[in-house]
Structures are given as structure tokens and as C-alpha cells.
Design a protein around this motif. Structure first.
Motif, PDB file in Angstrom:
ATOM      1  N   SER A  24       0.832  -1.201   0.000  1.00 26.52           N
ATOM      2  CA  SER A  24       0.000   0.000   0.000  1.00 26.52           C
ATOM      3  C   SER A  24       0.866   1.250   0.000  1.00 26.52           C
ATOM      4  CB  SER A  24      -0.939  -0.014   1.214  1.00 26.52           C
ATOM      5  OG  SER A  24      -1.754   1.130   1.217  1.00 26.52           O
ATOM      6  N   TRP A  25       1.920   1.250   0.819  1.00 25.66           N
ATOM      7  CA  TRP A  25       2.841   2.392   0.838  1.00 25.66           C
ATOM      8  C   TRP A  25       3.515   2.558  -0.514  1.00 25.66           C
ATOM      9  CZ3 TRP A  25       6.229   4.467   5.194  1.00 25.66           C
ATOM     10  CH2 TRP A  25       5.463   4.767   6.313  1.00 25.66           C
ATOM     11  N   GLY A  26       3.902   1.438  -1.129  1.00 25.53           N
ATOM     12  CA  GLY A  26       4.533   1.519  -2.443  1.00 25.53           C
ATOM     13  C   GLY A  26       3.612   2.124  -3.485  1.00 25.53           C
ATOM     14  N   LEU A  27       2.336   1.739  -3.432  1.00 26.14           N
ATOM     15  CA  LEU A  27       1.362   2.312  -4.370  1.00 26.14           C
ATOM     16  C   LEU A  27       1.155   3.799  -4.125  1.00 26.14           C
ATOM     17  CD1 LEU A  27      -1.256  -0.581  -4.411  1.00 26.14           C
ATOM     18  CD2 LEU A  27       0.274   0.096  -6.270  1.00 26.14           C
ATOM     19  N   ILE A  28       1.224   4.222  -2.867  1.00 26.29           N
ATOM     20  CA  ILE A  28       1.133   5.654  -2.562  1.00 26.29           C
ATOM     21  C   ILE A  28       2.329   6.373  -3.161  1.00 26.29           C
ATOM     22  CG2 ILE A  28       1.296   7.372  -0.715  1.00 26.29           C
ATOM     23  CD1 ILE A  28      -0.383   5.441   1.022  1.00 26.29           C
ATOM     24  N   GLY A  29       3.518   5.796  -2.982  1.00 28.16           N
ATOM     25  CA  GLY A  29       4.727   6.435  -3.495  1.00 28.16           C
ATOM     26  C   GLY A  29       4.780   6.491  -5.008  1.00 28.16           C
ATOM     27  N   LEU A  30       4.343   5.438  -5.657  1.00 24.36           N
ATOM     28  CA  LEU A  30       4.434   5.385  -7.116  1.00 24.36           C
ATOM     29  C   LEU A  30       3.279   6.067  -7.828  1.00 24.36           C
ATOM     30  CD1 LEU A  30       5.631   1.694  -7.505  1.00 24.36           C
ATOM     31  CD2 LEU A  30       6.950   3.755  -8.047  1.00 24.36           C
ATOM     32  N   PHE A  31       2.071   5.886  -7.314  1.00 18.09           N
ATOM     33  CA  PHE A  31       0.882   6.334  -8.053  1.00 18.09           C
ATOM     34  C   PHE A  31      -0.025   7.284  -7.279  1.00 18.09           C
ATOM     35  CE2 PHE A  31       1.856   1.934  -9.449  1.00 18.09           C
ATOM     36  CZ  PHE A  31       2.324   2.253 -10.717  1.00 18.09           C
ATOM     37  N   GLN A  32       0.385   7.664  -6.047  1.00 19.31           N
ATOM     38  CA  GLN A  32      -0.469   8.498  -5.188  1.00 19.31           C
ATOM     39  C   GLN A  32      -1.840   7.856  -5.011  1.00 19.31           C
ATOM     40  OE1 GLN A  32       0.575  11.361  -3.553  1.00 19.31           O
ATOM     41  NE2 GLN A  32       2.537  10.629  -4.278  1.00 19.31           N
ATOM     42  N   TRP A  33      -1.858   6.529  -4.803  1.00 22.76           N
ATOM     43  CA  TRP A  33      -3.112   5.791  -4.647  1.00 22.76           C
ATOM     44  C   TRP A  33      -3.016   4.893  -3.428  1.00 22.76           C
ATOM     45  CZ3 TRP A  33      -4.831   0.592  -5.318  1.00 22.76           C
ATOM     46  CH2 TRP A  33      -6.221   0.469  -5.399  1.00 22.76           C
ATOM     47  N   ASN A  34      -3.966   5.035  -2.498  1.00 19.63           N
ATOM     48  CA  ASN A  34      -3.958   4.298  -1.234  1.00 19.63           C
ATOM     49  C   ASN A  34      -4.866   3.077  -1.344  1.00 19.63           C
ATOM     50  OD1 ASN A  34      -4.332   3.363   1.403  1.00 19.63           O
ATOM     51  ND2 ASN A  34      -4.142   5.422   2.268  1.00 19.63           N
ATOM     52  N   LEU A  35      -4.264   1.903  -1.391  1.00 19.56           N
ATOM     53  CA  LEU A  35      -5.001   0.652  -1.527  1.00 19.56           C
ATOM     54  C   LEU A  35      -5.951   0.423  -0.357  1.00 19.56           C
ATOM     55  CD1 LEU A  35      -5.428  -2.146  -2.888  1.00 19.56           C
ATOM     56  CD2 LEU A  35      -3.500  -2.952  -1.516  1.00 19.56           C
ATOM     57  N   VAL A  36      -5.488   0.649   0.867  1.00 16.89           N
ATOM     58  CA  VAL A  36      -6.312   0.404   2.058  1.00 16.89           C
ATOM     59  C   VAL A  36      -7.536   1.314   2.053  1.00 16.89           C
ATOM     60  CG1 VAL A  36      -6.344   0.445   4.581  1.00 16.89           C
ATOM     61  CG2 VAL A  36      -4.328  -0.428   3.379  1.00 16.89           C
ATOM     62  N   ALA A  37      -7.333   2.588   1.747  1.00 15.56           N
ATOM     63  CA  ALA A  37      -8.463   3.525   1.707  1.00 15.56           C
ATOM     64  C   ALA A  37      -9.426   3.158   0.589  1.00 15.56           C
ATOM     65  CB  ALA A  37      -7.960   4.954   1.529  1.00 15.56           C
ATOM     66  N   ALA A  38      -8.909   2.697  -0.532  1.00 17.56           N
ATOM     67  CA  ALA A  38      -9.781   2.320  -1.644  1.00 17.56           C
ATOM     68  C   ALA A  38     -10.637   1.110  -1.299  1.00 17.56           C
ATOM     69  CB  ALA A  38      -8.947   2.033  -2.885  1.00 17.56           C
ATOM     70  N   VAL A  39     -10.059   0.145  -0.570  1.00 20.02           N
ATOM     71  CA  VAL A  39     -10.786  -1.077  -0.233  1.00 20.02           C
ATOM     72  C   VAL A  39     -11.740  -0.852   0.936  1.00 20.02           C
ATOM     73  CG1 VAL A  39     -10.519  -3.439   0.634  1.00 20.02           C
ATOM     74  CG2 VAL A  39      -9.002  -2.594  -1.155  1.00 20.02           C
TER      75      VAL A  39
END
Length: 84
Positions: A24-39
Motif C-alpha cells: 500500500s505504501w509503495g502504491l502511494i509512493g508510485l501512483f499516489q493511490w492508497n489501496l487500504v483507503a480504496a478497499v
């Protein structure tokens, strides 16, 4: 309590949580997208981060992926554990 694989179920659950958090942190760093918040609800697009914090997010994400591939999910083949 250790399972037959030598790693307790509790440790495996902790490993899964760490890996998911790191990804999730990696996705925030790469794409500014939070997996946990999305789910689970919330703002999946966090505000802008500094370049240094973005780099840290990416490094933690890569560490989580590496950990997922190197974690001892089961014992090496042919190795038997002896319990007293």
C-alpha cells in the motif's frame, strides 16, 4: 505454537499484514493511490507528498514485495523439525 512448517500461524498473519501495508505504501509512493483507503473506504488519492517521503514510500513497498518472496512460508524440502 508452531505449525508443521516451522512458522506459527500468528507469524504468518503478521507477515501478510506487513506485506499488504508495505505494498500500500509503495502504491502511494508510485501512483499516489492508497489501496487500504480504496478497499475499506476513505480518500484513495492522498495529498501530494515530498520527494523524500515519496521515495520512502516506494522503498518500503519494494521491501514488502521482497519480504513476501523471501519469508519462510514453509520449511525447506527434506528438513524435519524435532520437537522435544
Amino acid at each position: 505454537m508452531r505449525t508443521q512448517s516451522g512458522v506459527s500461524t500468528f507469524t504468518k498473519v503478521l507477515a501478510v499484514l506487513v506485506i499488504l501495508g508495505a505494498i500500500s505504501w509503495g502504491l502511494i509512493g508510485l501512483f499516489q493511490w492508497n489501496l487500504v483507503a480504496a478497499v475499506f473506504g476513505g480518500d484513495a488519492r492522498p495529498t501530494e507528498a515530498s520527494h523524500l517521503s515519496q521515495l520512502i514510500y516506494i522503498l518500503v513497498g519494494l521491501a514488502g514485495v521482497a519480504f513476501a518472496f523471501t519469508f519462510p512460508w514453509r520449511s525447506p524440502a527434506g528438513r524435519r523439525e524435532v520437537h522435544p
